[in-house]
Design an enzyme around this catalytic site. Structure first.
Site, PDB file in Angstrom:
ATOM      1  N   LYS A  11      -7.384   6.025   3.160  1.00  0.00           N
ATOM      2  CA  LYS A  11      -8.189   4.981   2.527  1.00  0.00           C
ATOM      3  C   LYS A  11      -8.720   4.061   3.611  1.00  0.00           C
ATOM      4  O   LYS A  11      -7.946   3.442   4.354  1.00  0.00           O
ATOM      5  CB  LYS A  11      -7.332   4.209   1.534  1.00  0.00           C
ATOM      6  CG  LYS A  11      -8.066   3.073   0.844  1.00  0.00           C
ATOM      7  CD  LYS A  11      -7.205   2.480  -0.247  1.00  0.00           C
ATOM      8  CE  LYS A  11      -7.888   1.299  -0.909  1.00  0.00           C
ATOM      9  NZ  LYS A  11      -7.023   0.687  -1.926  1.00  0.00           N
TER      10      LYS A  11
ATOM     11  N   LYS B  89     -10.831   8.182   0.333  1.00  0.00           N
ATOM     12  CA  LYS B  89     -11.550   7.081  -0.307  1.00  0.00           C
ATOM     13  C   LYS B  89     -12.141   6.176   0.762  1.00  0.00           C
ATOM     14  O   LYS B  89     -11.426   5.828   1.705  1.00  0.00           O
ATOM     15  CB  LYS B  89     -10.550   6.304  -1.162  1.00  0.00           C
ATOM     16  CG  LYS B  89     -11.116   5.129  -1.879  1.00  0.00           C
ATOM     17  CD  LYS B  89     -10.026   4.439  -2.628  1.00  0.00           C
ATOM     18  CE  LYS B  89     -10.576   3.145  -3.168  1.00  0.00           C
ATOM     19  NZ  LYS B  89      -9.548   2.254  -3.614  1.00  0.00           N
TER      20      LYS B  89
HETATM   21  C1  PBG Z   1      -6.728  -1.687  -4.357  1.00  0.00           C
HETATM   22  C2  PBG Z   1      -7.816  -0.755  -4.702  1.00  0.00           C
HETATM   23  C3  PBG Z   1      -9.146  -0.901  -4.345  1.00  0.00           C
HETATM   24  C4  PBG Z   1      -9.839   0.169  -4.916  1.00  0.00           C
HETATM   25  C5  PBG Z   1      -8.907   0.939  -5.612  1.00  0.00           C
HETATM   26  N1  PBG Z   1      -7.644   0.351  -5.449  1.00  0.00           N
HETATM   27  C6  PBG Z   1      -9.842  -1.962  -3.596  1.00  0.00           C
HETATM   28  C7  PBG Z   1      -9.402  -2.403  -2.290  1.00  0.00           C
HETATM   29  O1  PBG Z   1      -8.620  -1.728  -1.612  1.00  0.00           O
HETATM   30  O2  PBG Z   1      -9.853  -3.465  -1.912  1.00  0.00           O
HETATM   31  C8  PBG Z   1     -11.309   0.381  -4.786  1.00  0.00           C
HETATM   32  C9  PBG Z   1     -11.958   1.165  -5.848  1.00  0.00           C
HETATM   33  C10 PBG Z   1     -13.419   0.998  -5.917  1.00  0.00           C
HETATM   34  O3  PBG Z   1     -14.078   0.316  -5.105  1.00  0.00           O
HETATM   35  O4  PBG Z   1     -13.989   1.581  -6.851  1.00  0.00           O
HETATM   36  N2  PBG Z   1      -5.581  -1.143  -3.838  1.00  0.00           N
HETATM   37 ZN    ZN Z   2      -4.126  -2.886  -3.192  1.00  0.00          ZN
END
Ligand code: PBG
Ligand code: ZN
Length: 327
Positions: free
Chosen positions: A197, A250
C-alpha cells in the site's frame, strides 16, 4: 495478384465480434468485483460523499439494501469501513463487540449469509487523530498497534465476518492477526493483506468518505514510497511468511506494474484496490461528457485483471456488474 504477400495478418482474428470473442484472453465477471461500503450510525442515513458521486455513507439498514443489490448482481463480495459516533486516541470502537462494523457484519450476514463480507481492519477511522495506529508522542507505536489489530480482527470474526483485511501497513500485522484469530478459535478465517500500500494522493476522496484525515502529519512513515518496486516484493514476501491468504496492491492504476510483479513472484490470489481518487476522476470526466464512463470503467477493470488481479475492489462494482449483464 496482391502487390504484397503478407503471411501474418493478425487482423484475421479481429474482424468481427464473434471471432474477437473467441480469442479474448481476459474476461471480467461480477464475481471479480468487491464493493466498499461506509457504515455510519443512525437509521435511514444515506449521506452522499461529495467527492465521490454515487457513493454515500450508509446506516446499517441502508447498507443492507445495497448489500442485497450486491448479492443479487452476484458480486464477489463487499468490504466494510466503519465510521463510529465516538473516536478516541486508541480507536476503542474498532474492538467493541457493539461497535459500528461489528453490528453491520451481524446484520448483513444474518440477512445475506452467502454474501462474502470482508472487514477492513485498521484504526484510522476509529482514532481521534486518524492515524492507523496507537500513538506514542507523535510516533506510531507499531507493536502496541498489533495487539489492538488482533483484538479488532477477533471481534469481527466473532460477529461473523468472512475475511479480515488489515490495511494499516504495520510491520507484523498479518502474523499478529493470524495468531490472535487462531487463539480465539478462528483458524478458518482468511486474511487479505493490504501488503503493498503506497502513500498516495489518490486516497483524497476516501478521507471525506471515511472521515480519517490525520490531524497532524501524514502516513508516509508507514505507507510505501510510490517510487519503490523491489520493496513491494519484500513487503509481500513478509506477509506470505506471516500467513497471508491473499495479497493486495493499492492504489491500482499507477501501480499496474507492481500488480504484474506480484503475480509473477507469488502464487497467492491477488487483489487490487481501484481507489477513491481513481473513481472520482472518472466520475468527473464522465459528468462533463468528456469520456464514455461505461467503456472507460470496463477497460480499466479489464486492465487490472490482465495485469494479474483476481479480485478488484471498486466503487464502480454495482454499475460494472449491471453493464456486464447488458452486454
Ligand atoms: C485506511 C484506508 C485508506 C483507504 C483504504 N483504507 C486511506 C488511507 O490509507 O489514507 C483508501 C481507499 C480509497 O482511497 O478508496 N487504512
Ligand atoms: Zn488506516
Amino acid at each position: 495478384m496482391p502487390t504484397v504477400s503478407l503471411v501474418h495478418r493478425p487482423r484475421r482474428l479481429r474482424c468481427a465480434p464473434n471471432i474477437r470473442r473467441l480469442v479474448r484472453e481476459t474476461r471480467l465477471a461480477p464475481e471479480d468485483l468487491v464493493l466498499p461500503l461506509f457504515i455510519v450510525p443512525g437509521e435511514g442515513v444515506r449521506k452522499p460523499v461529495s467527492s465521490m458521486p454515487g457513493v454515500a455513507q450508509l446506516s446499517i439498514d441502508e447498507a443492507l439494501l445495497v448489500a442485497r443489490e450486491a448479492a443479487d448482481l452476484e458480486l464477489g463480495g463487499i468490504i466494510l469501513f466503519g465510521i463510529p459516533k465516538i473516536k478516541d486516541s486508541v480507536g476503542s470502537d474498532a474492538v467493541d463487540s457493539q461497535g459500528i462494523v461489528q453490528k453491520a457484519i451481524r446484520a448483513i450476514k444474518a440477512a445475506l449469509p452467502d454474501l462474502w463480507v470482508i472487514a477492513d481492519t485498521c484504526l484510522c477511522e476509529y482514532t481521534d487523530h486518524a492515524h492507523c495506529g496507537i500513538l506514542r508522542g507523535q510516533e506510531i507505536d507499531n507493536d502496541a498497534t498489533l495487539e489492538v489489530l488482533g483484538r479488532a480482527a477477533v471481534s469481527y470474526a466473532d460477529a461473523g465476518v468472512d475475511m479480515i483485511a488489515p490495511s494499516g501497513m504495520m510491520d507484523g500485522m498479518v502474523g499478529a492477526i493470524r495468531h490472535a484469530l487462531d487463539g480465539a478459535g478462528h483458524s478458518g478465517i482468511p486474511i487479505l493483506s493490504y501488503a503493498v500500500k503506497y502513500a498516495s494522493a489518490y486516497y483524497g476522496p476516501f478521507r471525506d468518505a471515511a472521515e480519517n484525515t490525520p490531524t497532524f502529519g501524514d502516513r508516509r512513515a508507514y505507507q510505501m514510497d510510490p517510487a519503490n518496486r523491489r520493496e513491494a516484493i519484500r513487503e509481500a514476501a513478509l506477509d506470505v511468511e506471516q500467513g497471508a491468504d491473499w495479497l493486495m496492491v493499492k492504489p491500482g492504476l499507477a501501480y499496474m506494474d507492481i500488480l504484474r510483479e506480484l503475480r509473477d513472484h507469488f502464487t497467492l490470489p491477488l487483489a487490487v484496490y481501484n481507489v477513491s481518487g481513481e473513481y472520482a476522476m472518472v466520475k468527473a470526466a464522465a459528468a462533463n461528457g468528456w469520456i464514455d464512463e461505461a467503456r472507460v470503467v470496463m477497460e480499466t477493470l479489464t486492465g487490472f485483471k490482465r495485469a494479474g488481479a483476481d479480485m478488484i475492489l471498486t466503487y464502480h462494482a454495482l454499475d460494472a456488474a449491471r453493464w456486464m449483464r447488458l452486454s
